[in-house]
Scaffold this motif. Sequence first.
Motif, PDB file in Angstrom:
ATOM      1  N   LYS A  79       6.058  -8.422 -19.745  1.00 61.01           N
ATOM      2  CA  LYS A  79       6.297  -8.308 -18.304  1.00 61.01           C
ATOM      3  C   LYS A  79       7.784  -8.393 -17.988  1.00 61.01           C
ATOM      4  O   LYS A  79       8.274  -7.708 -17.098  1.00 61.01           O
ATOM      5  CB  LYS A  79       5.524  -9.398 -17.558  1.00 61.01           C
ATOM      6  CG  LYS A  79       4.044  -9.128 -17.544  1.00 61.01           C
ATOM      7  CD  LYS A  79       3.296  -9.981 -16.546  1.00 61.01           C
ATOM      8  CE  LYS A  79       1.800  -9.651 -16.680  1.00 61.01           C
ATOM      9  NZ  LYS A  79       0.959 -10.434 -15.776  1.00 61.01           N
ATOM     10  N   ASN A  83       9.866  -5.385 -16.265  1.00 57.21           N
ATOM     11  CA  ASN A  83      10.630  -5.602 -15.045  1.00 57.21           C
ATOM     12  C   ASN A  83      12.034  -5.020 -15.130  1.00 57.21           C
ATOM     13  O   ASN A  83      12.454  -4.223 -14.286  1.00 57.21           O
ATOM     14  CB  ASN A  83      10.674  -7.114 -14.784  1.00 57.21           C
ATOM     15  CG  ASN A  83      11.484  -7.452 -13.561  1.00 57.21           C
ATOM     16  OD1 ASN A  83      12.560  -8.009 -13.656  1.00 57.21           O
ATOM     17  ND2 ASN A  83      10.977  -7.072 -12.400  1.00 57.21           N
TER      18      ASN A  83
ATOM     19  N   SER B  68      -3.511  -4.884 -15.499  1.00 57.36           N
ATOM     20  CA  SER B  68      -2.703  -5.927 -16.129  1.00 57.36           C
ATOM     21  C   SER B  68      -2.917  -5.937 -17.635  1.00 57.36           C
ATOM     22  O   SER B  68      -4.049  -5.924 -18.108  1.00 57.36           O
ATOM     23  CB  SER B  68      -3.097  -7.289 -15.546  1.00 57.36           C
ATOM     24  OG  SER B  68      -2.796  -8.307 -16.448  1.00 57.36           O
ATOM     25  N   GLU B  96       1.107  -0.724 -16.684  1.00 54.74           N
ATOM     26  CA  GLU B  96       0.585  -1.851 -15.927  1.00 54.74           C
ATOM     27  C   GLU B  96       0.900  -1.612 -14.449  1.00 54.74           C
ATOM     28  O   GLU B  96       2.058  -1.511 -14.056  1.00 54.74           O
ATOM     29  CB  GLU B  96       1.272  -3.118 -16.419  1.00 54.74           C
ATOM     30  CG  GLU B  96       0.655  -4.374 -15.879  1.00 54.74           C
ATOM     31  CD  GLU B  96       1.336  -5.586 -16.477  1.00 54.74           C
ATOM     32  OE1 GLU B  96       2.563  -5.541 -16.662  1.00 54.74           O
ATOM     33  OE2 GLU B  96       0.639  -6.567 -16.763  1.00 54.74           O
ATOM     34  N   ASP B  98      -0.273  -3.634 -11.932  1.00 60.32           N
ATOM     35  CA  ASP B  98      -0.301  -4.853 -11.131  1.00 60.32           C
ATOM     36  C   ASP B  98      -0.953  -4.588  -9.781  1.00 60.32           C
ATOM     37  O   ASP B  98      -0.653  -5.255  -8.789  1.00 60.32           O
ATOM     38  CB  ASP B  98       1.116  -5.401 -10.899  1.00 60.32           C
ATOM     39  CG  ASP B  98       1.539  -6.324 -12.020  1.00 60.32           C
ATOM     40  OD1 ASP B  98       0.650  -6.910 -12.649  1.00 60.32           O
ATOM     41  OD2 ASP B  98       2.746  -6.436 -12.267  1.00 60.32           O
ATOM     42  N   SER B  99      -1.794  -3.592  -9.736  1.00 60.65           N
ATOM     43  CA  SER B  99      -2.435  -3.181  -8.481  1.00 60.65           C
ATOM     44  C   SER B  99      -1.396  -2.928  -7.390  1.00 60.65           C
ATOM     45  O   SER B  99      -1.633  -3.174  -6.212  1.00 60.65           O
ATOM     46  CB  SER B  99      -3.444  -4.231  -8.015  1.00 60.65           C
ATOM     47  OG  SER B  99      -4.418  -4.446  -9.008  1.00 60.65           O
ATOM     48  N   ASN B 100      -0.254  -2.443  -7.813  1.00 56.72           N
ATOM     49  CA  ASN B 100       0.855  -2.182  -6.907  1.00 56.72           C
ATOM     50  C   ASN B 100       1.034  -0.663  -6.752  1.00 56.72           C
ATOM     51  O   ASN B 100       1.342   0.035  -7.707  1.00 56.72           O
ATOM     52  CB  ASN B 100       2.108  -2.831  -7.501  1.00 56.72           C
ATOM     53  CG  ASN B 100       3.364  -2.459  -6.757  1.00 56.72           C
ATOM     54  OD1 ASN B 100       3.379  -1.549  -5.931  1.00 56.72           O
ATOM     55  ND2 ASN B 100       4.432  -3.155  -7.058  1.00 56.72           N
ATOM     56  N   ARG B 103       4.131   0.998  -8.296  1.00 53.76           N
ATOM     57  CA  ARG B 103       4.066   1.185  -9.741  1.00 53.76           C
ATOM     58  C   ARG B 103       3.234   2.419 -10.067  1.00 53.76           C
ATOM     59  O   ARG B 103       3.590   3.240 -10.888  1.00 53.76           O
ATOM     60  CB  ARG B 103       3.399  -0.026 -10.403  1.00 53.76           C
ATOM     61  CG  ARG B 103       4.238  -1.241 -10.478  1.00 53.76           C
ATOM     62  CD  ARG B 103       5.199  -1.138 -11.638  1.00 53.76           C
ATOM     63  NE  ARG B 103       6.071  -2.291 -11.681  1.00 53.76           N
ATOM     64  CZ  ARG B 103       5.857  -3.362 -12.441  1.00 53.76           C
ATOM     65  NH1 ARG B 103       4.807  -3.391 -13.225  1.00 53.76           N
ATOM     66  NH2 ARG B 103       6.691  -4.363 -12.424  1.00 53.76           N
ATOM     67  N   ASP B 123      -7.886   1.525 -13.897  1.00 49.16           N
ATOM     68  CA  ASP B 123      -7.549   0.593 -12.831  1.00 49.16           C
ATOM     69  C   ASP B 123      -8.524   0.741 -11.654  1.00 49.16           C
ATOM     70  O   ASP B 123      -8.515   1.753 -10.966  1.00 49.16           O
ATOM     71  CB  ASP B 123      -6.126   0.885 -12.365  1.00 49.16           C
ATOM     72  CG  ASP B 123      -5.649  -0.136 -11.353  1.00 49.16           C
ATOM     73  OD1 ASP B 123      -6.463  -0.999 -10.977  1.00 49.16           O
ATOM     74  OD2 ASP B 123      -4.483  -0.072 -10.962  1.00 49.16           O
TER      75      ASP B 123
END
Lengths: 329, 329
Positions: A79, A83, B68, B96, B98-100, B103, B123
């Motif tokens: 992660k 980032n 994730s 990933e 991140d349910s964002n 992203r 997802d």
Amino acid sequence: MANIQQVAQKAGVSVATVSRVLNNRASVRPKTRLKVENAIKELNYEPSMLGRNLRNSESRLLLVLIPSISNPFYTEIIKGIENIAIINNYNFLLCETDSNPQRENIYFNMVKNKLADGLISMDPTVNMQKLNELAESHPVIQCSEYDEDGTIPYVTIDNELAAYHAVKHLIKLGNENIALINSDEKYLYTRQRRKGYERALNEFHLPFRNEWMYNCEQLDFENGVHAMRMLLQLREKPSAVFAVSDTLAIGALKEINVSGLKVPGDIAVVGFDKISFSNMTNPTLTTIAQPMYKMGCTAANMLINRIKGNKVESIVLDHELIIRESTMG
Amino acid sequence: MANIQQVAQKAGVSVATVSRVLNNRASVRPKTRLKVENAIKELNYEPSMLGRNLRNSESRLLLVLIPSISNPFYTEIIKGIENIAIINNYNFLLCETDSNPQRENIYFNMVKNKLADGLISMDPTVNMQKLNELAESHPVIQCSEYDEDGTIPYVTIDNELAAYHAVKHLIKLGNENIALINSDEKYLYTRQRRKGYERALNEFHLPFRNEWMYNCEQLDFENGVHAMRMLLQLREKPSAVFAVSDTLAIGALKEINVSGLKVPGDIAVVGFDKISFSNMTNPTLTTIAQPMYKMGCTAANMLINRIKGNKVESIVLDHELIIRESTMG
DNA sequence: ATGAAAGCGCTAACAA
DNA sequence: TTGTTAGCGCTTTCAT
């Protein structure tokens, strides 16, 4: 799928101008910019990174080598890497090597073939010779495990000191017979953590017995169970166990439980890594936390710096002892 | 770094011939081939995929969308995908989200920008509208969670039937008061599993109570603990619990333990997913196994077929009930 | 502020 | 069997 030519034509400008708009160059008249933007919308144009990457001879892709994605140890580090990668407009590819040299080779070749701009290795089983070779002509960083003799920059913690802290904690609780469930001695961190264990015992003049040191091939649950079973069969049983990974420690916990003994009453247990499951066990697990996220960020920043052509220095980060139920009466 | 031109020059042949050697084309005299191979070695030449990819307008990269990477549910699926990808000479990028949504957009754009040849979405929180939009002009496959109304091909299991089997198993053991710890109803699998639960209860004319159905926002340990705490506070406690994920179930296990009750004596527990940790709990967890690896392989094969331009059909795979200690007296 | 044109490294169609 | 050449889609230098 439209290309830059068609956009230029539709907007009545040259491809150079379209490129300028795409890259937000200042020297474009607002009016021209608008024409181009409209053409882009009308044609549903999406720039091809294939062309751009070839032209710029970069892929903006970073490789991250790990032995297995199912190992929870790596998630926070990843992660951190992610980032930093995203901030710097890089993508990264998670490469599972399964400790298989062939897999490894695929990924080394991706770097050589310009499919990736650099590589972070977190694989302790990596072929160090090949890695050093690759690092001679390509950006490479090591994270967590590293080569003492090599010249590749790394981020890590002080494994010896961390082990020393863990064992000292057990000693302070009154334990005198402390066992070590360790990994394979071929790994640097294994040797470093053993040193820390030995240093703590020496400092307090505690007995040191070979049969209390157990080396496992893998850091998994089953090995933890097995190691603990061996230790419980000894005539002189340990009253505390330091396992060099949480999965090992959780295995030990299970075996102690099965044998009818209590943690920490009969045997105290300390793990290593602070994986998320270490907080879900019964009792919860005392463990050494590495600054995983920070480690990932640091490694990624180092790699990106390397790619930019800068020199980077190795970094040693701090660890922390997390005291929980498995060592609290 | 040498390029194909320099190799051609050193070998005294044309770039076309070098390309032929690189791609193992038949029509090259052994003698010529040797010359080229020597030049390649001498110059330490590595072909650039950047050029090749542009020319072939492909990236040979697959995208895999997951909420994730720390969710153990996905690991085996990913291994399946990886396996098929490598066989077919593709790489894949673990994305990933991140349910964002931001992203998500990065990755959708990578496909649009030709940086990736296709995408597998695992997802459940993915923006279905955008995914359907992308799928109109690019290869997309859904794995596990899918859109009932959309046209995107998917691989999944029969979630309703799986839940039905789990609950029926609890009923056969003599349980009459069975609780359901479920996920958020906005997910399709949540609704499907609830249906299976209800169907089993109906079939055996068992009481159905709203307070025995608990919906969580996340499938994690803490939510499992919390859900179980709520259930244990009811006047009429359940004698068995079906949790729709192992992490939830492990949380429930912990809470039951803390409250002084025994599993399965007082309360039986069934999970879902057969994550590796489900075998490390005390007691070990009865759970529904999905054919994860196969699912991954299937999804990857479907995607690669899609990329090749073939039509592909959705597939429903079989599940299996794994009976372990948490339901065995 | 804008355009023409070269070129990143490779593959493949066509010619010889 | 091998070579010549165009071109994949983009950025950038150099003119204008």
